[in-house]
Write a protein that holds these residues in place. Structure first.
Motif, short mmCIF file in Angstrom:
data_model
loop_
_atom_site.label_atom_id
_atom_site.label_comp_id
_atom_site.label_asym_id
_atom_site.label_seq_id
_atom_site.Cartn_x
_atom_site.Cartn_y
_atom_site.Cartn_z
N SER A 118 3.21 4.10 -10.73
CA SER A 118 1.90 3.68 -10.27
C SER A 118 0.87 4.54 -10.98
CB SER A 118 1.79 3.85 -8.75
OG SER A 118 0.54 3.40 -8.29
N ARG B 196 5.07 -5.24 -15.89
CA ARG B 196 3.93 -4.75 -15.11
C ARG B 196 3.49 -5.88 -14.20
NH1 ARG B 196 -0.12 -1.47 -19.04
NH2 ARG B 196 -1.32 -1.45 -17.13
N PHE B 197 3.14 -5.51 -12.95
CA PHE B 197 2.76 -6.51 -11.97
C PHE B 197 1.91 -5.88 -10.88
CE2 PHE B 197 6.78 -4.64 -10.74
CZ PHE B 197 6.64 -4.39 -9.38
N GLU B 198 1.21 -6.74 -10.14
CA GLU B 198 0.50 -6.30 -8.95
C GLU B 198 1.45 -6.46 -7.77
OE1 GLU B 198 -3.16 -8.44 -8.42
OE2 GLU B 198 -4.22 -7.12 -9.81
N ASN C 165 -5.96 -4.73 -1.88
CA ASN C 165 -6.10 -4.09 -3.18
C ASN C 165 -4.71 -3.83 -3.77
OD1 ASN C 165 -7.25 -2.87 -5.39
ND2 ASN C 165 -7.53 -0.90 -4.39
N PRO C 166 -4.03 -4.90 -4.23
CA PRO C 166 -2.66 -4.73 -4.69
C PRO C 166 -2.54 -3.69 -5.80
CG PRO C 166 -3.28 -7.06 -4.65
CD PRO C 166 -4.52 -6.25 -4.41
N PRO C 167 -1.66 -2.71 -5.62
CA PRO C 167 -1.51 -1.68 -6.65
C PRO C 167 -0.84 -2.25 -7.91
CG PRO C 167 0.09 -1.37 -4.91
CD PRO C 167 -0.80 -2.47 -4.46
N ASP C 168 -1.26 -1.75 -9.06
CA ASP C 168 -0.59 -2.07 -10.32
C ASP C 168 0.67 -1.23 -10.41
OD1 ASP C 168 -2.46 -3.92 -11.29
OD2 ASP C 168 -3.73 -2.31 -12.07
N ARG D 269 -1.49 -3.84 0.12
CA ARG D 269 -0.97 -4.85 -0.79
C ARG D 269 -1.76 -6.15 -0.74
NH1 ARG D 269 3.97 -6.26 0.71
NH2 ARG D 269 4.02 -5.04 2.61
N GLY E 149 1.93 -7.41 -4.45
CA GLY E 149 1.24 -8.16 -3.41
C GLY E 149 2.01 -8.18 -2.11
#
Length: 125
Positions: A104, A56-58, A82-85, A79, A60
């Motif tokens: 997502s 799991r990551f943001e 508000n970087p998506p998870d 990105r 960016g």
């Protein structure tokens, strides 16, 4: 060789990973992977079993080559501000094929498949 079909990339090394010069395996995989888009993580896990790897990551502004197609789904501003998870899960479908699905999550929904890539385990990214 990279073939892109409805949001799913199917990667095969020179020729075809299946050794099938007609690409029948590639067509079969392509239709299976596009059928996963929009499915929940639980639905995909039920269909494919437990993944061999998860992360799991943001997402960016700096994106690795393996994840570059995700930039088509989230623009630079999204990105950066508000970087998506993202949940990245990989399954081993055969000795010649891995499948990675990116999920997502919105506030109203569980993890949903947004992009899929099929690739040979020896591929270098």
């Amino acid at each position: 060789m990279v073939a892109i079909s409805a949001g799913a990339a199917v990667l095969t090394p020179a020729g075809c990973a299946s050794g099938d010069p007609k690409g029948d395996k590639q067509m079969e995989t392509g239709s299976m992977t596009t059928g996963l888009l929009g499915k929940s993580f639980d639905d995909v896990r039920q269909k494919l079993g437990e993944p061999i790897q998860e992360e799991r990551f943001e997402l960016g502004t700096v994106v690795s080559e393996f994840r570059i197609e995700l930039t088509n789904l989230f623009n630079d501003t999204q990105r950066a501000e508000n970087p998506p998870d993202i949940r990245e899960s990989t399954w081993s479908l055969s000795p010649d094929e891995n499948l990675t699905v990116w999920f997502s999550q919105s506030e109203q929904e569980d993890w949903r498949a947004i992009h899929v890539i099929s690739w040979h385990p020896d591929d270098q990214f």
